[in-house]
Design a protein around this motif. Structure first.
Motif, PDB file in Angstrom:
ATOM      1  N   SER A 221      -4.265  34.921   5.106  1.00 29.60           N
ATOM      2  CA  SER A 221      -4.597  33.780   5.979  1.00 29.60           C
ATOM      3  C   SER A 221      -5.958  33.209   5.617  1.00 29.60           C
ATOM      4  O   SER A 221      -6.143  31.976   5.530  1.00 29.60           O
ATOM      5  CB  SER A 221      -4.588  34.232   7.441  1.00 29.60           C
ATOM      6  OG  SER A 221      -4.996  33.187   8.292  1.00 29.60           O
ATOM      7  N   THR A 222      -6.922  34.097   5.371  1.00 25.06           N
ATOM      8  CA  THR A 222      -8.272  33.664   5.025  1.00 25.06           C
ATOM      9  C   THR A 222      -8.275  32.924   3.694  1.00 25.06           C
ATOM     10  O   THR A 222      -8.917  31.873   3.530  1.00 25.06           O
ATOM     11  CB  THR A 222      -9.213  34.875   4.949  1.00 25.06           C
ATOM     12  OG1 THR A 222      -9.224  35.553   6.226  1.00 25.06           O
ATOM     13  CG2 THR A 222     -10.631  34.448   4.595  1.00 25.06           C
ATOM     14  N   GLU A 223      -7.548  33.418   2.704  1.00 23.89           N
ATOM     15  CA  GLU A 223      -7.505  32.813   1.359  1.00 23.89           C
ATOM     16  C   GLU A 223      -6.795  31.467   1.402  1.00 23.89           C
ATOM     17  O   GLU A 223      -7.169  30.522   0.684  1.00 23.89           O
ATOM     18  CB  GLU A 223      -6.848  33.781   0.374  1.00 23.89           C
ATOM     19  CG  GLU A 223      -7.672  35.011   0.037  1.00 23.89           C
ATOM     20  CD  GLU A 223      -9.017  34.619  -0.562  1.00 23.89           C
ATOM     21  OE1 GLU A 223      -9.067  33.782  -1.498  1.00 23.89           O
ATOM     22  OE2 GLU A 223     -10.049  35.145  -0.080  1.00 23.89           O
ATOM     23  N   GLU A 224      -5.731  31.422   2.208  1.00 22.62           N
ATOM     24  CA  GLU A 224      -5.002  30.135   2.329  1.00 22.62           C
ATOM     25  C   GLU A 224      -5.924  29.062   2.899  1.00 22.62           C
ATOM     26  O   GLU A 224      -5.950  27.911   2.409  1.00 22.62           O
ATOM     27  CB  GLU A 224      -3.780  30.318   3.234  1.00 22.62           C
ATOM     28  CG  GLU A 224      -2.623  31.023   2.539  1.00 22.62           C
ATOM     29  CD  GLU A 224      -1.433  31.197   3.505  1.00 22.62           C
ATOM     30  OE1 GLU A 224      -1.565  30.900   4.712  1.00 22.62           O
ATOM     31  OE2 GLU A 224      -0.401  31.679   3.012  1.00 22.62           O
ATOM     32  N   GLN A 225      -6.706  29.461   3.932  1.00 21.45           N
ATOM     33  CA  GLN A 225      -7.637  28.517   4.512  1.00 21.45           C
ATOM     34  C   GLN A 225      -8.699  28.122   3.470  1.00 21.45           C
ATOM     35  O   GLN A 225      -9.110  26.949   3.396  1.00 21.45           O
ATOM     36  CB  GLN A 225      -8.306  29.143   5.747  1.00 21.45           C
ATOM     37  CG  GLN A 225      -7.344  29.318   6.919  1.00 21.45           C
ATOM     38  CD  GLN A 225      -8.009  29.969   8.086  1.00 21.45           C
ATOM     39  OE1 GLN A 225      -9.221  30.229   8.093  1.00 21.45           O
ATOM     40  NE2 GLN A 225      -7.194  30.298   9.122  1.00 21.45           N
ATOM     41  N   ARG A 226      -9.175  29.095   2.710  1.00 20.44           N
ATOM     42  CA  ARG A 226     -10.211  28.780   1.718  1.00 20.44           C
ATOM     43  C   ARG A 226      -9.668  27.849   0.636  1.00 20.44           C
ATOM     44  O   ARG A 226     -10.337  26.891   0.219  1.00 20.44           O
ATOM     45  CB  ARG A 226     -10.742  30.079   1.103  1.00 20.44           C
ATOM     46  CG  ARG A 226     -11.973  29.899   0.224  1.00 20.44           C
ATOM     47  CD  ARG A 226     -12.513  31.230  -0.235  1.00 20.44           C
ATOM     48  NE  ARG A 226     -11.608  31.935  -1.121  1.00 20.44           N
ATOM     49  CZ  ARG A 226     -11.527  31.674  -2.441  1.00 20.44           C
ATOM     50  NH1 ARG A 226     -12.291  30.751  -3.011  1.00 20.44           N
ATOM     51  NH2 ARG A 226     -10.677  32.346  -3.176  1.00 20.44           N
ATOM     52  N   LEU A 227      -8.435  28.114   0.167  1.00 20.08           N
ATOM     53  CA  LEU A 227      -7.821  27.309  -0.871  1.00 20.08           C
ATOM     54  C   LEU A 227      -7.578  25.880  -0.341  1.00 20.08           C
ATOM     55  O   LEU A 227      -7.782  24.906  -1.035  1.00 20.08           O
ATOM     56  CB  LEU A 227      -6.497  27.914  -1.313  1.00 20.08           C
ATOM     57  CG  LEU A 227      -6.633  29.163  -2.209  1.00 20.08           C
ATOM     58  CD1 LEU A 227      -5.252  29.792  -2.422  1.00 20.08           C
ATOM     59  CD2 LEU A 227      -7.280  28.799  -3.550  1.00 20.08           C
ATOM     60  N   SER A 228      -7.135  25.814   0.925  1.00 17.44           N
ATOM     61  CA  SER A 228      -6.884  24.486   1.528  1.00 17.44           C
ATOM     62  C   SER A 228      -8.190  23.726   1.596  1.00 17.44           C
ATOM     63  O   SER A 228      -8.254  22.517   1.265  1.00 17.44           O
ATOM     64  CB  SER A 228      -6.289  24.663   2.909  1.00 17.44           C
ATOM     65  OG  SER A 228      -6.155  23.432   3.556  1.00 17.44           O
TER      66      SER A 228
END
Length: 228
Positions: A221-228
């Motif tokens: 979840s954290t990585e998805e937010q960072r990538l977004s």
């Protein structure tokens, strides 16, 4: 009567009777004439038994003027080898009253009374009893009766041994049963504890899996937010 009184006055009257018999009584010194029918009867009766009696003949004259000293000499010879024997047997297969008077001799009777080994007498007279019979450890009527008594004593000892053997066997069986039960109980305890330990491990693994899954979900979840 004079012989009896003298032996009592000497303080030796009960000495031989007070000796303890060896267990078993198998090593026998015999005082007899080698050709006497009584000796043959005694030996044959002993030979019929299942036990390994060790018989040693100390040949002696059993009648006549020289018989008294011959019997005493035989007793002295046995005393010199005392440790080799369990008991002494004096046997004579019957005879006239005058012949049997030999065994009323003070010289023989005092040796018998003070002898260091138990003495069995089987002098072969049914009605009369000699002074030697009175002071001997065990007095029996005939040589055959002496042999029978010795075999009966061996039977008694064998019965005791058989009883001990049965008791030991019962104790061993009981101990083996107790140990079988103990081993079974230990096996049950090990199985129970192993099962409980495995269940604990499964629960621990499940907790780890759950924690990993939660951690991974958070990371994703954290990585998805960072990538977004």
């Amino acid at each position: 009567r004079e012989t009896i009184q003298q032996l009592q006055a000497d303080g030796v009257w009960d000495m031989n009777r007070e000796l303890e018999l060896a267990t078993p009584t198998l090593r026998i010194a015999i005082i007899s004439s080698a050709t006497a029918a009584g000796f043959q009867d005694f030996s044959q009766e002993i030979a019929r038994s299942p036990y390994r009696f060790k018989l040693t003949l100390f040949e002696s004259l059993m009648q006549g003027d020289a018989a008294e000293h011959s019997v005493v000499a035989a007793l002295d010879a046995i005393a010199m080898r005392e440790e080799e024997f369990d008991a002494v047997v004096i046997i004579r297969g019957g005879g006239s009253i005058s012949d049997l008077a030999l065994f009323d001799s003070y010289l023989i009777a005092t040796h018998v009374a003070q002898f260091p080994l138990p003495i069995f007498s089987g002098i072969g007279h049914d009605k009369d009893i000699s002074v030697v019979d009175m002071v001997a450890h065990t007095a029996l009527k005939t040589p055959t009766a002496v042999a029978t008594k010795l075999v009966e004593m061996a039977d008694y000892e064998m019965n005791i041994i058989d009883s001990f053997a049965s008791d030991i066997a019962a104790m061993v069986d009981n101990r083996l049963y107790q140990e079988d039960m103990r081993i079974y109980q230990l096996g049950t305890d090990i199985e129970r504890r192993a099962t409980a330990h495995i269940n604990d491990c499964h629960k621990h693994i499940e907790l780890i899996q759950s924690a990993l899954q939660s951690r991974l979900e958070l990371i994703f979840s954290t990585e998805e937010q960072r990538l977004s």
